[in-house]
Motif scaffolding. Structure first.
Motif, PDB file in Angstrom:
ATOM      1  N   THR A 175     -63.494  -4.538  15.820  1.00  0.00           N
ATOM      2  CA  THR A 175     -62.064  -4.463  16.142  1.00  0.00           C
ATOM      3  C   THR A 175     -61.341  -3.405  15.313  1.00  0.00           C
ATOM      4  O   THR A 175     -60.144  -3.197  15.496  1.00  0.00           O
ATOM      5  CB  THR A 175     -61.381  -5.825  15.892  1.00  0.00           C
ATOM      6  N   HIS A 176     -62.059  -2.736  14.408  1.00  0.00           N
ATOM      7  CA  HIS A 176     -61.425  -1.785  13.497  1.00  0.00           C
ATOM      8  C   HIS A 176     -60.949  -0.548  14.267  1.00  0.00           C
ATOM      9  O   HIS A 176     -61.698   0.065  15.027  1.00  0.00           O
ATOM     10  CB  HIS A 176     -62.423  -1.366  12.419  1.00  0.00           C
ATOM     11  N   GLU A 177     -59.703  -0.191  14.046  1.00  0.00           N
ATOM     12  CA  GLU A 177     -59.093   0.916  14.796  1.00  0.00           C
ATOM     13  C   GLU A 177     -59.840   2.225  14.590  1.00  0.00           C
ATOM     14  O   GLU A 177     -60.080   2.979  15.545  1.00  0.00           O
ATOM     15  CB  GLU A 177     -57.627   1.076  14.373  1.00  0.00           C
ATOM     16  N   ARG A 178     -60.235   2.505  13.344  1.00  0.00           N
ATOM     17  CA  ARG A 178     -60.905   3.778  13.070  1.00  0.00           C
ATOM     18  C   ARG A 178     -62.285   3.832  13.731  1.00  0.00           C
ATOM     19  O   ARG A 178     -62.684   4.876  14.254  1.00  0.00           O
ATOM     20  CB  ARG A 178     -61.028   3.976  11.554  1.00  0.00           C
ATOM     21  N   TRP A 179     -63.001   2.717  13.710  1.00  0.00           N
ATOM     22  CA  TRP A 179     -64.310   2.681  14.370  1.00  0.00           C
ATOM     23  C   TRP A 179     -64.150   2.888  15.871  1.00  0.00           C
ATOM     24  O   TRP A 179     -64.860   3.674  16.495  1.00  0.00           O
ATOM     25  CB  TRP A 179     -65.000   1.350  14.067  1.00  0.00           C
ATOM     26  N   ARG A 180     -63.180   2.199  16.440  1.00  0.00           N
ATOM     27  CA  ARG A 180     -62.983   2.315  17.883  1.00  0.00           C
ATOM     28  C   ARG A 180     -62.565   3.724  18.280  1.00  0.00           C
ATOM     29  O   ARG A 180     -62.879   4.189  19.372  1.00  0.00           O
ATOM     30  CB  ARG A 180     -61.943   1.298  18.352  1.00  0.00           C
ATOM     31  N   ALA A 181     -61.877   4.407  17.376  1.00  0.00           N
ATOM     32  CA  ALA A 181     -61.451   5.781  17.661  1.00  0.00           C
ATOM     33  C   ALA A 181     -62.569   6.788  17.432  1.00  0.00           C
ATOM     34  O   ALA A 181     -62.420   7.965  17.781  1.00  0.00           O
ATOM     35  CB  ALA A 181     -60.243   6.137  16.805  1.00  0.00           C
ATOM     36  N   GLY A 182     -63.677   6.363  16.832  1.00  0.00           N
ATOM     37  CA  GLY A 182     -64.798   7.271  16.594  1.00  0.00           C
ATOM     38  C   GLY A 182     -64.599   8.203  15.421  1.00  0.00           C
ATOM     39  O   GLY A 182     -65.307   9.203  15.292  1.00  0.00           O
ATOM     40  N   ARG A 183     -63.644   7.874  14.528  1.00  0.00           N
ATOM     41  CA  ARG A 183     -63.401   8.708  13.349  1.00  0.00           C
ATOM     42  C   ARG A 183     -64.323   8.214  12.221  1.00  0.00           C
ATOM     43  O   ARG A 183     -63.914   7.452  11.349  1.00  0.00           O
ATOM     44  CB  ARG A 183     -61.934   8.647  12.929  1.00  0.00           C
ATOM     45  N   LEU A 184     -65.560   8.666  12.251  1.00  0.00           N
ATOM     46  CA  LEU A 184     -66.594   8.081  11.406  1.00  0.00           C
ATOM     47  C   LEU A 184     -67.031   9.017  10.288  1.00  0.00           C
ATOM     48  O   LEU A 184     -66.836  10.223  10.352  1.00  0.00           O
ATOM     49  CB  LEU A 184     -67.824   7.726  12.263  1.00  0.00           C
ATOM     50  N   SER A 185     -67.639   8.425   9.266  1.00  0.00           N
ATOM     51  CA  SER A 185     -68.349   9.155   8.223  1.00  0.00           C
ATOM     52  C   SER A 185     -69.252   8.145   7.542  1.00  0.00           C
ATOM     53  O   SER A 185     -69.079   6.930   7.701  1.00  0.00           O
ATOM     54  CB  SER A 185     -67.387   9.786   7.202  1.00  0.00           C
ATOM     55  N   THR A 186     -70.206   8.637   6.773  1.00  0.00           N
ATOM     56  CA  THR A 186     -71.103   7.708   6.080  1.00  0.00           C
ATOM     57  C   THR A 186     -70.378   6.945   4.977  1.00  0.00           C
ATOM     58  O   THR A 186     -70.904   5.975   4.450  1.00  0.00           O
ATOM     59  CB  THR A 186     -72.315   8.452   5.488  1.00  0.00           C
ATOM     60  N   GLY A 187     -69.172   7.372   4.651  1.00  0.00           N
ATOM     61  CA  GLY A 187     -68.362   6.654   3.664  1.00  0.00           C
ATOM     62  C   GLY A 187     -67.424   5.644   4.292  1.00  0.00           C
ATOM     63  O   GLY A 187     -66.570   5.079   3.591  1.00  0.00           O
ATOM     64  N   PHE A 188     -67.568   5.401   5.572  1.00  0.00           N
ATOM     65  CA  PHE A 188     -66.635   4.548   6.307  1.00  0.00           C
ATOM     66  C   PHE A 188     -66.441   3.189   5.635  1.00  0.00           C
ATOM     67  O   PHE A 188     -65.312   2.762   5.369  1.00  0.00           O
ATOM     68  CB  PHE A 188     -67.140   4.356   7.736  1.00  0.00           C
ATOM     69  N   ILE A 189     -67.525   2.479   5.356  1.00  0.00           N
ATOM     70  CA  ILE A 189     -67.411   1.122   4.809  1.00  0.00           C
ATOM     71  C   ILE A 189     -66.777   1.147   3.421  1.00  0.00           C
ATOM     72  O   ILE A 189     -65.895   0.347   3.102  1.00  0.00           O
ATOM     73  CB  ILE A 189     -68.784   0.429   4.790  1.00  0.00           C
ATOM     74  N   ALA A 190     -67.212   2.091   2.573  1.00  0.00           N
ATOM     75  CA  ALA A 190     -66.658   2.183   1.224  1.00  0.00           C
ATOM     76  C   ALA A 190     -65.170   2.528   1.268  1.00  0.00           C
ATOM     77  O   ALA A 190     -64.379   2.044   0.449  1.00  0.00           O
ATOM     78  CB  ALA A 190     -67.422   3.224   0.420  1.00  0.00           C
ATOM     79  N   GLU A 191     -64.783   3.355   2.248  1.00  0.00           N
ATOM     80  CA  GLU A 191     -63.381   3.772   2.344  1.00  0.00           C
ATOM     81  C   GLU A 191     -62.492   2.693   2.947  1.00  0.00           C
ATOM     82  O   GLU A 191     -61.356   2.479   2.492  1.00  0.00           O
ATOM     83  CB  GLU A 191     -63.296   5.041   3.204  1.00  0.00           C
ATOM     84  N   GLU A 192     -62.996   2.007   3.949  1.00  0.00           N
ATOM     85  CA  GLU A 192     -62.181   1.010   4.642  1.00  0.00           C
ATOM     86  C   GLU A 192     -62.226  -0.363   3.985  1.00  0.00           C
ATOM     87  O   GLU A 192     -61.336  -1.183   4.197  1.00  0.00           O
ATOM     88  CB  GLU A 192     -62.618   0.907   6.112  1.00  0.00           C
ATOM     89  N   TYR A 193     -63.276  -0.612   3.203  1.00  0.00           N
ATOM     90  CA  TYR A 193     -63.407  -1.891   2.504  1.00  0.00           C
ATOM     91  C   TYR A 193     -63.701  -1.635   1.024  1.00  0.00           C
ATOM     92  O   TYR A 193     -64.750  -2.027   0.516  1.00  0.00           O
ATOM     93  CB  TYR A 193     -64.524  -2.727   3.136  1.00  0.00           C
TER      94      TYR A 193
END
Length: 671
Positions: free
Chosen positions: A432-450
């Motif tokens: 349900t995460h907005e950034r994931w759904r928008a496809g704005r990804l990086s390998t730092g996604f989890i560390a940055e968002e959580y």
């Protein structure tokens, strides 16, 4: 074609290979350790051979035992799966010497690409884009720090023989290089028996994109498009998808051409993966080549319609590829979530134990959506300390990315697991995460968002009404069942009060529940008892079922359900709440009850997961500062550094290197 093959692996990949072999009419042989005696792959195979104790080094990594099992059962070929012996050229060579076929690439290709240092040299020679770095063997931490200074920070320290996130560290300073070097070497040694590491430039906001290649023994090589694997935690992939939301047709063609060129350069003759790190500007650099089947291969299979295991078997049997590059088309979108035995609310620490309940969502195709669950476990099975913590891979495919993600979210909500902790709440929240759904990804996604880890969050107002409605209906169904119990109240009539009060944490919702044709009508009430909103719920749910699956206002809905005193625990889309359901009078009395406060303790360092103590870094009487290393504990092939959360003095050390500890076991006391 082979009549019988042996699978030199365990868990979900062994089951995956068995399914395809069975469809092809090929008999299968499983191998198993003491810990896997009752495992699903053993049950599924036509034959099974015991090969030793639980530790992988004494069973699944023992090539001689694998070869002996193949000869004993008359298997003609061996599929290695992934991990274990899958990328060891010596194993492929030993099989050939024993008159057996290795279902994988030739030893020369494995040697050329299996060593990450040598593979980068080969990639450069094949004109494949490579990341700036030092490709020579590094002598010690000081040498690594000097190289990092020259390349420029941040840098990636990686095991030369590594994979799966093992033996890998990112360093932003000289101090981090020195500690990361030691940890990477230690993990590399324990996981791969090879402690060599190298250093390369770490691309800021990188994306992890890989190209699936397929070659045969007749010189034909094609690629099957890309997968994006940028959602990672500690360099371990968590969610993958195909195709990538970053790439356009031009970039896809360029990456595919480079991957095929590299595969041709090493005479590659099986399924393999060329991995790239990509910038947000679509620039890309060769990362490594995995000379085996990848964990995330199902997403490629679903968008191409090609069974990669079947292709590997046919190629190993000497058949030429029946496909050309022009035959490969990408249809729709696929998303894969890795369901791990870990506690997302405690820093994703490993969890082991017995699966007292395991009910995955229904597999199949419905209204253009495919649900697939690749697993190696079953209800009653045990998640062991000795192997990878993966429980299953849940894959969904749909015509669009949005539909595939929504299908994945629905399937995760319908996935019931009890007995151990698991990461489904996190995966559900991620969908349900907005950034994931928008496809704005990086390998730092989890560390940055959580950045502070994954924590429970309160439901929105709309979701709170939905969950409260489900709780009220469950309460009604449960009460109706109780009223049907023979002899209840000695035959006296039961007066049913339709009004209920549902408490979701600090939120209190009053409602009225009435039965309707095929379901229930739930009306939420204001303080004066007037209706605020009315909703229709329909479901065939029965008490004891772990998932309430039905319709809420004509929208399909699946909610995890666990019984609690005076209510139920509910989970949906990563939101977990305890719903207490009362009559009006019960609610008035419950509001007067004091809340019990839980006491905490800061006097001990507790083992956060079941694991093996690798080292104790302190001694009794020693003063430590916040952030200093206290101990290192290994669990499920990963080393975890335990640090001091505050300045303190060590009063007593209870554990020592080599000890096996249970979760929350005391490692040391603070004064």
């Amino acid at each position: 074609m082979f009549s019988k093959i042996l699978i030199a692996n365990r868990g979900e990949i062994a089951c995956r290979v068995i399914r395809t072999a069975r469809r092809m009419g090929i008999a299968t042989v499983a191998v198993y350790s003491d810990a896997d005696r009752d495992a699903l792959h053993v049950e599924m195979a036509d034959e099974a051979v015991h090969i030793g104790p639980a530790p992988a080094a004494q069973s699944y990594l023992d090539a001689e035992k694998i070869i002996a099992a193949a000869k004993q059962t008359g298997a003609q070929a061996v599929h290695p799966g992934y991990g274990f012996l899958s990328e060891r050229a010596s194993f492929a060579t030993a099989l050939k010497a024993a008159g057996l076929v290795f279902i994988g690439p030739n030893p020369g290709a494995i040697e050329a690409m299996g060593d990450k240092i040598e593979s980068k040299k080969a990639a450069a020679a094949a004109n494949v884009s490579t990341v700036p770095g030092h490709l020579g063997v590094i002598e010690d931490a000081g040498h690594a720090a000097r190289i990092a200074d020259e390349i420029g920070y941040p840098v990636m320290i990686k095991a030369s023989a590594g994979g799966g996130g093992k033996g890998m560290r990112i360093a932003h300073s000289r101090d981090e290089v020195q500690e990361g070097f030691d940890r990477a070497r230690s993990e590399a040694k324990s996981s791969f028996g090879d402690d060599r590491v190298f250093v390369e430039k770490f691309i800021v906001e990188p994306r992890h994109i890989e190209i699936q290649v397929l070659g045969d023994k007749h010189g034909n090589v094609i690629h099957l498009g890309e997968r994006e694997c940028s959602i990672q935690r500690r360099n371990q992939k968590v969610v993958e998808e195909a195709p990538s939301p970053l790439l356009d047709e031009e970039t896809r063609a360029l990456m595919g051409a480079q991957a095929v060129a590299l595969a041709r350069a090493v005479n590659y003759d099986s399924a393999g993966t060329v991995e790239f790190v990509a910038g947000q500007d679509k620039s890309f650099y060769f990362l490594e080549m995995n000379t085996r089947l990848q964990v995330e291969h199902p997403v490629t299979e679903l968008v191409t319609g090609i069974d990669l295991v079947e292709q590997m078997i046919r190629v190993a049997a000497g058949e030429p590829l029946a496909l050309t590059q022009a035959d490969v088309t990408l249809n729709g979108w696929a998303v894969e979530s890795r369901v791990y035995a870990e506690d997302p609310y405690r820093g994703f620490l490993p969890s082991i134990g017995r699966l007292t309940r395991y009910k995955p969502p229904a597999e199949g195709v419905s209204e253009g959506v495919t649900v697939r669950n690749d697993t190696g476990v079953q209800e009653g099975g045990e998640i062991s300390l000795f192997y990878d913590p993966m429980i299953a891979k849940l894959i969904t495919h749909a015509p669009t990315r949005e539909a595939a993600i929504e299908a994945q979210a629905d399937a995760l909500d319908a996935f019931a697991i009890d007995g151990i902790q698991h990461n489904i709440p996190f995966l559900s929240a991620l969908m349900t995460h907005e950034r994931w759904r928008a496809g704005r990804l990086s390998t730092g996604f989890i560390a940055e968002e959580y950045p502070d880890g994954f924590h429970a969050t309160a439901p929105s107002a709309a979701l709170a009404r939905t969950l409260a409605g489900v709780a009220a209906v469950i309460d009604n169904v449960g009460n109706a069942r109780k009223r049907r119990i023979s002899g209840q109240l000695a035959g006296r009539p039961v007066v049913f009060e339709h009004q209920r009060v549902v408490r979701l944490g600090d939120l209190t919702l009053a409602c009225e529940v009435d039965r309707a044709a095929g379901g229930f009508i739930v009306s939420f009430l204001d303080a004066e008892g007037r209706p605020l909103s009315t909703h229709e719920l329909r479901s065939g749910w029965h008490p004891g079922e772990p998932v309430w699956s039905g319709v809420f206002d004509e929208e399909a809905l699946a909610v995890q359900v666990r019984p609690r005193l005076n209510g139920v625990a509910l989970a949906h889309r990563g939101i977990a709440v305890e719903a207490l359901v009362y009559t009006r009078r019960e609610a008035e009395l419950a509001a007067l009850m004091p809340v019990k406060q839980q006491a905490g303790s800061f006097k001990h360092l507790l083992c956060p997961m079941p694991g093996l103590v690798v080292s104790i870094a302190v001694s009794e009487g020693q003063e430590v500062k916040a952030g200093e290393t206290l101990a290192v504990v290994e669990a499920m092939k990963m080393e975890n550094v335990l640090r001091a959360e505050r300045d303190a003095t060590i009063a007593r050390v209870h554990a020592r290197a080599g000890d096996s500890l249970a979760v929350d076991a005391v490692i040391l006391d603070f004064a």
